[in-house]
Write a protein that holds these residues in place. Structure first.
Motif, mmCIF file in Angstrom:
data_model
loop_
_atom_site.group_PDB
_atom_site.id
_atom_site.type_symbol
_atom_site.label_atom_id
_atom_site.label_comp_id
_atom_site.label_asym_id
_atom_site.label_seq_id
_atom_site.Cartn_x
_atom_site.Cartn_y
_atom_site.Cartn_z
ATOM 1 N N UNK B 141 51.034 46.196 39.288
ATOM 2 C CA UNK B 141 51.065 44.773 39.650
ATOM 3 C C UNK B 141 50.196 43.946 38.700
ATOM 4 N N UNK B 142 49.011 44.468 38.384
ATOM 5 C CA UNK B 142 48.122 43.728 37.476
ATOM 6 C C UNK B 142 48.787 43.532 36.128
ATOM 7 N N UNK B 144 51.872 43.472 35.417
ATOM 8 C CA UNK B 144 52.930 42.466 35.503
ATOM 9 C C UNK B 144 52.345 41.058 35.484
ATOM 10 N N UNK B 145 51.267 40.869 36.245
ATOM 11 C CA UNK B 145 50.658 39.545 36.292
ATOM 12 C C UNK B 145 50.121 39.135 34.926
ATOM 13 N N UNK B 149 51.344 36.046 32.284
ATOM 14 C CA UNK B 149 50.453 34.974 31.889
ATOM 15 C C UNK B 149 50.140 34.929 30.398
ATOM 16 N N UNK C 218 60.964 39.387 49.168
ATOM 17 C CA UNK C 218 60.057 40.059 48.226
ATOM 18 C C UNK C 218 58.612 39.611 48.368
ATOM 19 N N UNK C 221 55.472 42.350 48.096
ATOM 20 C CA UNK C 221 54.863 42.948 46.895
ATOM 21 C C UNK C 221 53.466 42.433 46.609
ATOM 22 N N UNK C 263 47.663 30.839 38.222
ATOM 23 C CA UNK C 263 48.623 31.882 37.895
ATOM 24 C C UNK C 263 47.970 33.258 37.860
ATOM 25 N N UNK C 264 46.654 33.309 37.879
ATOM 26 C CA UNK C 264 45.975 34.613 37.831
ATOM 27 C C UNK C 264 45.589 35.123 39.215
ATOM 28 N N UNK C 266 47.040 36.680 41.726
ATOM 29 C CA UNK C 266 47.363 38.056 42.092
ATOM 30 C C UNK C 266 46.570 39.048 41.270
ATOM 31 N N UNK C 267 46.471 38.757 39.973
ATOM 32 C CA UNK C 267 45.722 39.658 39.097
ATOM 33 C C UNK C 267 44.291 39.775 39.579
ATOM 34 N N UNK C 270 44.201 42.114 42.758
ATOM 35 C CA UNK C 270 44.348 43.514 42.369
ATOM 36 C C UNK C 270 43.167 43.984 41.542
ATOM 37 N N UNK C 271 42.636 43.062 40.723
ATOM 38 C CA UNK C 271 41.476 43.405 39.898
ATOM 39 C C UNK C 271 40.286 43.788 40.764
ATOM 40 N N UNK C 273 40.458 44.978 43.711
ATOM 41 C CA UNK C 273 40.808 46.259 44.315
ATOM 42 C C UNK C 273 40.481 47.427 43.382
ATOM 43 N N UNK C 274 40.921 47.304 42.117
ATOM 44 C CA UNK C 274 40.671 48.373 41.150
ATOM 45 C C UNK C 274 39.171 48.535 40.922
#
Lengths: 236, 308, 291
Positions: B141-142, B144-145, B149, C218, C221, C263-264, C266-267, C270-271, C273-274
């Motif tokens: 997912x990361x 893809x994001x 961008x 969707x 996701x 726009x970031x 979601x990143x 997840x970031x 999370x990681x």
């Protein structure tokens, strides 16, 4: 009567028990002794339905328990106090005890039994609201026995209660077991590596070695048997 | 106990291998026949079925590649499709920015994914099974994001690989044999790994990583290598399909069935609208949202493989 | 401190409460059974669609539909556990459960596509635009209700787990499965109930999410990343940890967006999370369910 008939059990390719027979009558105490790895715990777990037998059967008052799942056997009064205590460590002592009575519907009598359990082990009273995992080994063993009693067993199987417990506490536990024998009408099966302790408490005993029953008899007879005293009591 | 189990497994494997060599000749014959049929197929099949088969080859390649890390090594890399996408992007960007042609672009894609896997793997492969699984999904997912961008990747529009040939029949055959060759190569590599010390080490890691380390196996190196090999083949699969995957904008515009990338049956219904399977594969495009169907299909295939 | 940042913090806390209920069901299921439910976020999606249908069909307020949606998802999840997952666990295919939930995820997405199509749906109630303003900071009414209900429902779950007999049995199974059997607990029926509750929580989260998000097949996701983050950050199986984790995550995400850009978003989640996984490589094994 709790009866084990021609039982065979194993894990995967390895067979552990071979043609094992055993009887426990109501009101008597039976010891199951044998060395480490003889299959004592395996036998108990098969009786309680945690393991499926390959052959043979477990009978409760003459009824075959083969099709009865493990949790239902507890409901019917076959209760095990497992080796290593297996308490719910994150739950309080009181919660552990009430889990012991999980399958009972008679709320008032449960309350009475809880009072009896705390009477039996007054040491637990001040620890009521502590998580079971924070108790000492001896206290945990008391909690485990109390939890087992909460199910109001007809047949109580106690696995290695002296393991990892200080000798002083073992004496304390013996007193409690004698109390249970005197007050409750149940059959007791005591599994022990400490043969002296087991035969002191029991009326009769069975000897299990490498998965086979190699002897049985009254406790006094077993204590006189030179093979037993040599092998397990270290007396020449 | 575990040791014993492991030895028994090894013995069983050795027996199977022996059996395969001596008594299983009918199976071998069938396999050879199927291979020959598949080699000859392009001269008998129409363009549509050839593209379907091409996709089958690529997904099978991905499943085989997942098997190296998830099956042998026991690290459930459910997010492995990230390498499929990364490979496609590396190849397309290399072709568009550097003017590289198809073959070196595919190799570059594989090597790019190896690098990515090693960089990611060193920290991530320290995680235990289930956390690793979630981490790989998270990484997908990361990635893809991030791709969405960045400028160089073309954002949501994705990349278009330059046309290889103007002859659609030739292009179909090219990608068909490319996919088939890649599948054979992956199968061969997997077979080699299975029958050599590296495979033994990977299985040891799966059974008991602690014990494997105690036996002197450098588990970090082996795990990372397994994931890198897995990434290499998955990454080469990305540019080898020769298919235009739907971009996210296309997905939105196809109202009723936005996921036309995932099954061929939906595509036959939606031929007119959807570019997957239907356009001539002389050029192909890839976008951040293309990984989804690919990962689903390859994972399901892996499931089928592992349950066999 | 500038006003934008304060507003971002407020938004983060309002969002974080919702994240708690989003992650806690997943966390509970993992804590008790060790199942990674990859369909959790899709169950949220189904919950949102059910809310949408109740809203557009009979005009039911999205917040009033919570009990109905929760009940529906409880039943669905209960059936999934009873007829699919339990049979896998019984035969010792624990690893296959995750693949099954992966498949369930695809199934739910496609069911949603068939029933509701891929069009963007939304639930817009009469009060959706209402907001309070305090010291120049906006507090949208809908988001305040969502925060309050999320925390309330999570608290109810916590009470259920520590007070009721079934709740205690669930904790007992998660702490020691074998001992639970010896207590006479039918472990598999507890599994059914637990997965049912996990589904019900996902449904509630879906209902709560419906007024502030567009609903698509969707939408799961991106949500799954937040679900993972909350569960791992809070400690898998830890209810009160999930609340703290949800709020931390909500704030981190909104503040991150404030500095880096929408726009970031979601990143960033997840970031986080990681990052959590990497800081504690063996995973965060929290005290299960608190005490």
């Amino acid at each position: 009567m709790l009866e084990v008939k021609n039982l065979e059990t194993g894990y995967g390719d390895v067979q552990v028990l071979w043609d094992v027979n055993l009887e426990v009558h109501k009101g008597e105490t039976v010891a199951l002794i044998g060395p480490n790895g003889a299959g004592k715990t395996t036998l108990l777990n098969t009786i309680c339905g945690l393991l499926e037998p390959r052959a043979g059967a477990v009978l409760l008052e003459g009824e075959d328990l083969s099709s009865v799942p493990g949790h239902d056997r507890t409901r019917r009064g076959v209760v095990q106090i497992p080796e290593g205590r297996k308490l719910f460590s994150g739950m309080t002592v009181t919660d552990n005890l009430s889990m012991g009575a999980y399958c009972r519907r008679d709320k008032n009598e449960v309350r009475g039994d809880m009072a009896w359990a705390f009477e039996l082990f007054p040491e637990l009273v001040p620890l009521k609201d502590r998580p079971a995992g924070s108790l000492s080994g001896g206290q945990q063993q008391m909690c485990a026995i109390a939890r087992g009693l909460m199910a109001r067993p007809r047949y109580l199987l106690i696995d290695e209660m002296s393991l990892g417990v200080a000798p002083v506490i073992v004496d304390r536990l013996i007193v409690a077991i004698r109390d249970i024998q005197a007050k409750a009408d149940m059959g007791l099966l005591i599994v022990e590596q400490d043969v002296g302790l087991a035969l002191e408490l029991a009326d009769r005993g069975y000897v299990l070695e490498t998965g086979r029953m190699v002897g049985s008899g009254r406790s006094a007879e077993l204590l006189d048997d030179p093979r037993i005293t040599e092998a397990y009591l270290g007396v020449a | 106990m575990r040791d014993l189990e492991f030895k028994q497994q090894e013995a069983a494997l050795a027996r199977n291998r022996l059996l395969a060599q001596t008594r299983n000749w009918p199976l071998m014959a069938v396999l050879v026949a199927i291979t020959l049929l598949l080699v000859a197929a392009p001269f008998a099949l129409g363009g549509y079925w050839m593209r379907v088969l091409t996709v089958v080859f690529i997904f099978a390649t991905m499943a085989e590649a997942v098997n190296i890390i998830a099956g042998y090594t026991g690290y459930p890399a459910l997010g492995n499709a990230v390498f499929f996408g990364t490979g496609a992007y590396v190849a397309a960007i290399a072709a568009n920015e550097l003017g590289v042609s198809l073959a070196p672009a595919i190799v570059l894609a594989g090597l790019g994914c190896v690098t990515y896997a090693v960089v990611l793997g060193l920290p991530i492969l320290r995680l235990s099974g289930r956390y690793f699984l979630m981490a790989t999904l998270g990484l997908m997912e990361i990635t893809r994001e991030v791709v969405l961008n960045l400028d160089i990747t073309g954002g949501a529009q994705g990349q278009i690989f330059p046309s290889v040939t103007s002859d659609p029949v030739l292009a179909n055959r090219l990608f068909y044999y490319l996919g088939f060759g890649l599948l054979l190569l992956t199968a061969l590599a997997t077979w080699w790994i299975q029958n050599h010390n590296i495979g033994l080490a990977l299985r040891a890691i799966k059974f008991d990583e602690e014990a494997a380390r105690a036996m002197g196996i450098n588990t970090t190196v082996y795990k990372t290598a397994a994931w890198a090999v897995s990434a290499f083949f998955t990454g080469m699969g990305g540019p080898s399909t020769g298919i235009s995957w739907p971009t996210s904008s296309q997905q939105r515009s196809t109202r009723s069935r936005p996921r036309c990338g995932c099954t061929s049956s939906t595509c036959s219904e939606e031929r007119a609208r959807c570019s997957v399977h239907c356009s001539a594969p002389a050029s192909w495009s890839f976008s951040p949202s293309s990984c989804g169907p690919a990962s689903q299909s390859s994972t399901i295939l892996f499931l089928v493989l592992s349950s066999c | 401190m500038n006003e934008g940042l304060v507003q971002a913090l407020v938004n983060g806390i309002l969002l974080g409460g919702f994240y708690a209920i989003l992650g806690v069901g997943f966390s509970l299921v993992y804590g008790v059974m060790g199942i990674i439910n990859l369909a959790h976020a899709s169950m949220v999606m189904i919950g949102s669609y059910l809310t949408f249908s109740l809203f557009s069909g009979i005009g039911l307020d999205p917040f009033l539909s919570i009990p109905l949606v929760a009940a529906a998802l409880f039943v669905i999840s209960w059936l999934v556990q009873k007829y699919l997952l339990n049979s896998l666990i019984r035969r010792g295919f624990m690893g296959m459960t995750v693949v099954s939930t992966f498949g369930l995820n695809l199934f739910l997405i496609n069911v949603a596509l068939l029933i509701w199509s891929a069009d963007y749906r939304g639930v817009v109630s009469s009060y959706s635009g209402v907001a309070f303003e305090l010291f120049g900071i906006r507090f949208p009414l809908v988001r305040i209700i969502i925060l309050a209900l999320s925390l309330l429902l999570t608290y109810v779950l916590w009470l259920f787990l520590i007070r009721t007999k079934t709740g205690k049995a669930i904790r007992a199974v998660s702490l020691n499965r074998e001992a639970a059997v010896l207590m006479g607990i039918d472990v598999y029926s507890i599994y059914n109930i637990t997965f049912g509750i996990g589904g019900a929580l996902a449904g509630m989260a879906g209902a709560l999410l419906s007024p502030i998000s567009s609903i698509t097949p969707f939408m799961g996701g991106p949500l799954l990343g937040i679900v993972f983050s909350v569960a791992v950050l809070g400690g898998l199986g830890n209810v009160s940890g999930a609340v703290i984790a949800g709020i931390v995550l909500g704030v981190a995400q909104v503040v991150g967006v404030h500095f880096i850009g929408t726009s970031w978003q979601l990143a960033i989640s997840y970031g986080i999370f990681i990052l959590v996984l990497l800081v504690r490589p063996q995973g965060l094994r929290g005290v299960k369910f608190v005490k």
